[in-house]
Design a protein around this motif. Structure first.
Motif, PDB file in Angstrom:
ATOM      1  N   ARG A  29       8.265 -88.993  35.677  1.00 31.00           N
ATOM      2  CA  ARG A  29       7.416 -89.954  34.904  1.00 31.00           C
ATOM      3  C   ARG A  29       6.522 -89.520  34.085  1.00 31.00           C
ATOM      4  NH1 ARG A  29       8.600 -92.410  40.287  1.00 31.00           N
ATOM      5  NH2 ARG A  29       6.763 -91.069  41.306  1.00 31.00           N
ATOM      6  N   ASP A  30       5.778 -88.361  34.329  1.00 29.78           N
ATOM      7  CA  ASP A  30       5.009 -87.896  33.453  1.00 29.78           C
ATOM      8  C   ASP A  30       5.543 -87.544  32.003  1.00 29.78           C
ATOM      9  OD1 ASP A  30       3.001 -87.778  35.294  1.00 29.78           O
ATOM     10  OD2 ASP A  30       3.107 -85.892  35.731  1.00 29.78           O
ATOM     11  N   LEU A  31       6.823 -87.162  32.232  1.00 27.07           N
ATOM     12  CA  LEU A  31       7.589 -86.608  30.817  1.00 27.07           C
ATOM     13  C   LEU A  31       7.898 -87.825  30.259  1.00 27.07           C
ATOM     14  CD1 LEU A  31       9.065 -84.599  29.206  1.00 27.07           C
ATOM     15  CD2 LEU A  31      10.931 -84.711  30.432  1.00 27.07           C
ATOM     16  N   SER A  32       8.311 -88.811  30.794  1.00 29.70           N
ATOM     17  CA  SER A  32       8.703 -90.233  30.141  1.00 29.70           C
ATOM     18  C   SER A  32       7.593 -90.614  29.587  1.00 29.70           C
ATOM     19  CB  SER A  32       9.286 -91.151  31.126  1.00 29.70           C
ATOM     20  OG  SER A  32      10.297 -90.773  31.564  1.00 29.70           O
ATOM     21  N   LYS A  33       6.283 -90.564  30.026  1.00 27.83           N
ATOM     22  CA  LYS A  33       5.026 -90.956  29.215  1.00 27.83           C
ATOM     23  C   LYS A  33       4.797 -90.213  27.966  1.00 27.83           C
ATOM     24  CE  LYS A  33       0.945 -93.262  28.686  1.00 27.83           C
ATOM     25  NZ  LYS A  33       0.418 -92.529  27.607  1.00 27.83           N
ATOM     26  N   LYS A  34       5.257 -88.864  28.163  1.00 27.92           N
ATOM     27  CA  LYS A  34       4.996 -88.116  26.888  1.00 27.92           C
ATOM     28  C   LYS A  34       5.795 -88.498  25.831  1.00 27.92           C
ATOM     29  CE  LYS A  34       2.961 -84.071  29.411  1.00 27.92           C
ATOM     30  NZ  LYS A  34       3.282 -82.799  30.020  1.00 27.92           N
TER      31      LYS A  34
ATOM     32  N   GLY B  23       3.419 -99.965  35.846  1.00 30.53           N
ATOM     33  CA  GLY B  23       3.055 -99.617  34.537  1.00 30.53           C
ATOM     34  C   GLY B  23       3.550 -98.276  34.252  1.00 30.53           C
ATOM     35  N   SER B  24       4.250 -97.592  34.837  1.00 29.06           N
ATOM     36  CA  SER B  24       4.551 -96.164  34.730  1.00 29.06           C
ATOM     37  C   SER B  24       5.884 -96.386  33.721  1.00 29.06           C
ATOM     38  CB  SER B  24       4.967 -95.268  35.911  1.00 29.06           C
ATOM     39  OG  SER B  24       3.782 -95.342  36.540  1.00 29.06           O
ATOM     40  N   VAL B  25       6.092 -95.526  32.525  1.00 31.05           N
ATOM     41  CA  VAL B  25       7.483 -95.634  31.913  1.00 31.05           C
ATOM     42  C   VAL B  25       8.194 -94.779  32.553  1.00 31.05           C
ATOM     43  CG1 VAL B  25       8.283 -94.880  29.643  1.00 31.05           C
ATOM     44  CG2 VAL B  25       5.952 -95.437  29.559  1.00 31.05           C
TER      45      VAL B  25
ATOM     46  N   TYR C   7       7.282 -91.116  20.591  1.00 31.76           N
ATOM     47  CA  TYR C   7       7.772 -92.201  19.762  1.00 31.76           C
ATOM     48  C   TYR C   7       6.745 -93.298  19.088  1.00 31.76           C
ATOM     49  CZ  TYR C   7      12.536 -90.986  21.820  1.00 31.76           C
ATOM     50  OH  TYR C   7      13.679 -90.741  22.181  1.00 31.76           O
ATOM     51  N   ARG C   8       5.648 -93.399  19.715  1.00 30.44           N
ATOM     52  CA  ARG C   8       4.527 -94.095  19.429  1.00 30.44           C
ATOM     53  C   ARG C   8       3.897 -93.472  18.024  1.00 30.44           C
ATOM     54  NH1 ARG C   8       0.507 -95.953  23.998  1.00 30.44           N
ATOM     55  NH2 ARG C   8      -0.447 -97.123  21.812  1.00 30.44           N
ATOM     56  N   GLN C   9       3.791 -92.200  17.994  1.00 29.13           N
ATOM     57  CA  GLN C   9       3.092 -91.497  17.303  1.00 29.13           C
ATOM     58  C   GLN C   9       3.997 -91.226  15.853  1.00 29.13           C
ATOM     59  OE1 GLN C   9       0.247 -90.481  17.077  1.00 29.13           O
ATOM     60  NE2 GLN C   9       0.434 -88.910  15.273  1.00 29.13           N
ATOM     61  N   GLN C  10       5.199 -91.436  16.160  1.00 30.08           N
ATOM     62  CA  GLN C  10       6.233 -91.244  14.972  1.00 30.08           C
ATOM     63  C   GLN C  10       6.181 -92.672  14.376  1.00 30.08           C
ATOM     64  OE1 GLN C  10       7.904 -88.559  13.964  1.00 30.08           O
ATOM     65  NE2 GLN C  10       6.719 -88.056  15.561  1.00 30.08           N
TER      66      GLN C  10
ATOM     67  N   LEU D   6      13.087 -85.180  18.913  1.00 30.79           N
ATOM     68  CA  LEU D   6      12.638 -85.079  20.174  1.00 30.79           C
ATOM     69  C   LEU D   6      12.749 -83.911  20.724  1.00 30.79           C
ATOM     70  CD1 LEU D   6      11.278 -87.029  22.549  1.00 30.79           C
ATOM     71  CD2 LEU D   6      13.356 -87.376  23.106  1.00 30.79           C
ATOM     72  N   LEU D   7      13.975 -83.414  20.691  1.00 29.70           N
ATOM     73  CA  LEU D   7      14.167 -82.146  21.137  1.00 29.70           C
ATOM     74  C   LEU D   7      13.132 -81.004  20.810  1.00 29.70           C
ATOM     75  CD1 LEU D   7      16.126 -80.454  22.957  1.00 29.70           C
ATOM     76  CD2 LEU D   7      17.395 -80.321  20.877  1.00 29.70           C
ATOM     77  N   LEU D   8      13.029 -80.857  19.493  1.00 34.89           N
ATOM     78  CA  LEU D   8      12.145 -80.068  18.837  1.00 34.89           C
ATOM     79  C   LEU D   8      10.666 -79.883  19.539  1.00 34.89           C
ATOM     80  CD1 LEU D   8      13.527 -79.885  15.028  1.00 34.89           C
ATOM     81  CD2 LEU D   8      13.785 -78.131  16.967  1.00 34.89           C
ATOM     82  N   ASN D   9      10.282 -81.317  19.693  1.00 33.30           N
ATOM     83  CA  ASN D   9       8.875 -81.557  20.245  1.00 33.30           C
ATOM     84  C   ASN D   9       8.898 -80.864  21.340  1.00 33.30           C
ATOM     85  OD1 ASN D   9       6.354 -82.994  19.511  1.00 33.30           O
ATOM     86  ND2 ASN D   9       7.154 -83.897  21.743  1.00 33.30           N
ATOM     87  N   PHE D  10       9.703 -80.721  22.242  1.00 30.15           N
ATOM     88  CA  PHE D  10       9.620 -80.319  23.557  1.00 30.15           C
ATOM     89  C   PHE D  10      10.223 -78.879  23.840  1.00 30.15           C
ATOM     90  CE2 PHE D  10       8.933 -84.765  24.039  1.00 30.15           C
ATOM     91  CZ  PHE D  10       7.929 -84.743  25.133  1.00 30.15           C
ATOM     92  N   GLU D  11      10.757 -78.347  22.696  1.00 26.30           N
ATOM     93  CA  GLU D  11      11.437 -77.051  23.154  1.00 26.30           C
ATOM     94  C   GLU D  11      10.777 -75.913  23.476  1.00 26.30           C
ATOM     95  OE1 GLU D  11      13.174 -75.440  19.175  1.00 26.30           O
ATOM     96  OE2 GLU D  11      11.285 -75.469  18.168  1.00 26.30           O
ATOM     97  N   LYS D  12       9.490 -75.845  23.302  1.00 26.68           N
ATOM     98  CA  LYS D  12       8.666 -74.881  23.958  1.00 26.68           C
ATOM     99  C   LYS D  12       8.818 -74.886  25.577  1.00 26.68           C
ATOM    100  CE  LYS D  12       5.677 -74.275  19.789  1.00 26.68           C
ATOM    101  NZ  LYS D  12       4.346 -74.361  19.371  1.00 26.68           N
TER     102      LYS D  12
END
Length: 613
Positions: A113-118, A209-211, A123-126, A165-171
Motif C-alpha cells: 500500500r505504501d508503494l502504491s501511494k508512491k 482511501g488507500s491506493v 504519476y501525479r507528478q508526471q 516508472l521502473l527507473l524512478n524506483f530502480e535504486k
C-alpha cells in the motif's frame, strides 16, 4: 486483518469527547448543560440535534437519530464499524489495540500500500512535469475535468517511455520486486518494462482511501484496449472493490442511493456535475461481493446502463446476480440511458438536476424482470404466457428473502392473470429444477470423473476429438480423454459467458498454452484479453470460417444453471487445474511406458519423486 480489541472499543468513549468529535463535522452551540446543532441526518436547519458531553451521547428530537461517537461517525462519514473506530482513534491520536489472539497483519500488505501511494504520487507528478504531459492535460480539459476534480481523484499520467516508472524506483531492489508483484512492472523478452504507458491514470482506492491499484485510459479512441487495470494482487481484488466508493462516502452528505455506472470517466464526470453518490465496477461485471458492500452503504442501489442491446444484456446479468442478495429494506433499480449516451455525455447535455430525475424514475427490479422476460416470449399467446411463467419462476427461485419472493409471485399472478395457487404450483416445480441444476453444477466442479448425466456428456466440444495426437507411446484411457473433453467444454462455456475470465495479466493464457489440443480455447482467451468488452457473440464469430466449430461454440454458449462471476471464476480455474493434472499423469504414464528396461523405469520414478520433494 486482526480484530480490534473489544476492551478498546468499550473504553473508547472514555478516551474521547463526543462534542469535539461532532463539532469537527457540524456547528454546535452551547445550550444549558449540553450542545445543540442542526441535525445532518434529516437535513433540517433547526437546532434539533442535542449532544451531551456528560453522557457521550447525541439525539435528534426531530428524526430520532441517536447514539454514541462510533454510531455518529458511521452514519455521518458513511463508514463501516471498524472504519469508524479507526477514524476516531486517528483523530484523537489513540493507538488501536488489537486482539492478540488473532492473526497478525502480513507486513507485505502495508508495504504494497505504501508503494502504491508512491507510484500514485509519481504519476501525479508526471502530469505536471513530463514533456509529454500536454496530451494528458488536453484530454482532461476536453472531457471537462476541472483541476479540483482531477485533484480529488488524484489523476496522473503514465508517460510513453517503456521504463520511466521502473527507473524512478530502480535504486530500491525491494521496490522493483514489489512493483512486479503488483503488476506495475512486467518482464518480457527484452527485459523489464512499465505496464502502464502513455495513459491517463486513475488511482483505485479502497474504502479507507488507500491506493491499491490503478486504471489507465488511452488518449486514442481507436485503440483496441481503451482501459487497462492493474492485475489482481494481495491488496486488490476486482470482485470486491468499487471505483469511487471512497469518494462517494467522503463527498456525499447522505447515501440515500448509490448509482453504479460502467467506467471511471462516468464517475469523474458525475462528480464534476455535483452528483457524488456514484461508483463503477473495475472492468468486471457486478459481483455478489460488490452488492454486499453497496448494501452496507445504502438502502437503494441504482444500476445505470446504456439502452442498447449490450447494455440491457449487462443489466440482465446484474439482475440475476442481485436476486439472491436482495434483503429487507434494500431497493434495487435499473436506469437505462438513451441510445448513444453515457452518464458523462448525458449529464453535460442535460443537467445534473435532469439526470437525478432520471435516477429517481429508474425502473424497479421487479418491473425490469417482468418486462425483460416478456420480450423473450410471445406473451399474447397461451404458450408464451406459460413460458413466461416458467422462466420468471425459475429466476424467483434464486431469491432468498421470503417476503420479497412472495411479492414477486403475487406480481406474476397479476401479470399472467392466474390465481396465486396456480402460480405457486409452477414455481415449486421450477424451484426444484433450479436446485437440481445447482447440485449438478457443483458436482462437475468438484469431481474429476466423467459425470454419468448425459447433459454434461453432450457438453463435450467436438473439436477435442478422439484422434488425439499423442506425444508419448502410452495413450490416455477413453475415460481420461472424456474427462478432459468435459472439462475443456465447461471452460469454453464459462469463458463465452464471462470473457473477463481471461485475466489481462496473462496467467490463464500461459497455462492454457501448455495444454495439448487447446487451440480453440486459447484463441478465445487471447481475444478476450485484448478486447475488454467483447461479447459472447463476437467470440463465436471468430470461427465464422469454421462452421463446425462455430456451431459447437453456439451450443456451449448456453450456460445452465446461472453462476455468479466469482463462482464462474472458481469453476474455470478448477477445471484448468484438473486438465493440467490429467495431462501430467498422462506424461508420467508415457515416460514409464517408453522406458525399455526396468532400470530406465526406475530412473523415471526416481525423477518423479525428486520433483515432488
Amino acid at each position: 486483518m486482526p480484530y480490534i480489541s473489544q476492551n478498546f472499543i468499550n473504553d473508547l468513549p472514555n478516551q474521547i469527547d463526543i462534542v469535539d468529535l461532532i463539532a469537527k463535522r457540524i456547528v454546535l452551540k452551547k445550550t444549558g448543560d449540553g450542545y445543540r446543532g442542526a441535525c445532518p441526518f434529516h437535513g433540517g436547519k433547526n437546532s434539533n440535534l442535542s449532544v451531551s458531553a456528560q453522557k457521550q451521547f447525541y439525539h435528534c428530537f426531530k428524526c430520532g437519530e441517536s447514539g454514541g461517537a462510533i454510531n455518529f461517525v458511521q452514519k455521518y462519514d458513511n463508514l463501516s464499524f471498524v472504519e469508524a473506530v479507526e477514524t476516531i482513534a486517528n483523530e484523537f491520536g489513540l493507538a488501536i489495540e488489537y486482539d492478540k489472539s488473532s492473526k497478525p497483519v502480513d507486513p507485505k500488505l502495508e508495504r504494497y500500500r505504501d508503494l502504491s501511494k508512491k507510484v500514485s504520487d509519481f504519476y501525479r507528478q508526471q502530469l505536471k512535469v513530463s514533456p509529454a504531459k500536454d496530451k494528458a492535460a488536453s484530454y482532461a480539459k476536453n472531457r471537462g475535468i476541472s483541476d479540483e476534480i482531477a485533484k480529488r481523484f488524484e489523476l496522473g499520467f503514465a508517460t510513453p517511455g517503456n521504463n520511466d516508472l521502473l527507473l524512478n524506483f530502480e535504486k530500491t531492489e525491494q521496490s522493483i520486486t514489489d512493483l512486479k508483484a503488483l503488476g506495475l512492472v512486467k518482464t518480457g523478452e527484452y527485459g523489464d518494462y512499465d505496464f502502464f504507458r502513455d495513459r491517463l491514470i486513475f488511482p483505485i482506492h479502497n474504502s479507507k482511501g488507500s491506493v491499491i491499484a490503478f486504471g489507465g485510459r488511452v488518449f486514442d479512441n481507436t485503440a483496441k484496449a481503451k482501459y487497462l487495470n492493474s492485475q489482481e494482487s494481495p491488496i486488490f481484488s476486482k470482485s470486491r472493490e468499487l471505483y469511487g466508493l471512497y469518494h462517494a462516502r467522503k463527498y456525499s452528505r447522505k447515501m440515500d442511493y448509490i448509482l453504479v455506472v460502467e467506467g471511471y470517466m462516468d464517475v469523474v464526470a458525475l462528480h464534476q456535475s455535483g452528483i457524488t453518490k456514484v461508483v463503477a465496477t473495475l472492468g468486471t461485471a457486478t459481483t455478489t461481493e460488490h452488492l454486499k458492500t453497496l448494501a452496507r452503504t445504502t438502502n437503494t442501489i441504482v444500476f445505470c446502463f446504456d439502452g442498447d442491446d449490450a447494455g440491457r444484456a449487462a443489466a440482465w446479468k446484474a439482475l440475476k446476480i442481485t436476486l439472491p442478495v436482495v434483503k429487507s429494506g434494500l431497493l434495487v433499480k435499473f436506469l437505462f440511458l438513451p441510445d448513444g449516451e453515457d452518464p458523462d455525455t448525458l449529464v453535460k447535455k442535460e443537467s445534473a438536476k435532469a439526470f437525478e430525475q432520471r435516477i429517481n424514475k429508474a425502473k424497479m427490479l421487479s418491473k425490469f424482470l417482468f418486462d425483460h422476460v416478456k420480450t423473450q416470449v410471445e406473451f399474447d399467446t397461451i404458450e408464451g404466457k406459460t413460458l413466461f411463467l416458467e422462466k420468471v419462476s425459475a429466476l424467483i427461485a434464486l431469491v432468498t428473502y421470503d417476503a420479497y419472493q412472495e411479492q414477486l409471485l403475487e406480481g406474476i399472478s397479476q401479470v399472467v392473470g392466474q390465481s396465486i395457487e396456480q402460480v405457486k404450483s409452477v414455481f415449486i416445480k421450477q424451484a426444484k429444477k433450479v436446485q437440481t441444476q445447482q447440485i449438478q453444477a457443483q458436482q462437475i466442479q468438484t469431481q474429476v470423473q466423467v459425470p454419468s448425466n448425459m447433459e454434461y456428456e453432450d457438453a463435450m466440444p467436438s473439436f477435442v476429438n478422439d484422434d488425439y495426437e499423442h506425444r508419448y507411446e502410452s495413450s490416455p484411457t477413453p475415460r481420461e480423454n472424456n474427462s478432459v473433453k468435459v472439462l475443456m467444454g465447461r471452460m469454453i462455456s464459462l469463458l463465452l459467458n464471462y470473457p473477463l475470465l481471461a485475466d489481462e495479466n496473462g496467467v490463464a493464457e500461459e497455462r492454457i498454452r501448455k495444454i495439448e489440443k487447446s487451440e480453440v480455447l486459447l484463441k478465445l482467451v487471447r481475444e478476450a484479453e485484448v478486447e475488454d468488452e467483447i461479447t459472447k457473440e463476437q467470440l463465436i464469430h471468430l470461427f465464422k470460417a469454421k462452421p463446425g466449430i462455430q456451431q459447437r461454440l453456439q451450443e456451449l454458449s448456453v450456460l445452465e444453471p446461472y453462476l455468479s462471476e466469482v463462482q464462474a471464476k472458481d469453476e474455470f480455474l478448477s477445471a484448468l487445474t484438473k486438465i493440467e493434472k490429467h495431462q501430467s499423469i498422462s506424461k508420467v504414464k508415457g515416460k514409464i511406458a517408453s522406458a525399455n528396461t526396468e532400470q530406465e523405469q526406475r530412473k523415471v520414478m526416481e525423477g518423479i519423486q525428486k520433483n515432488k520433494s
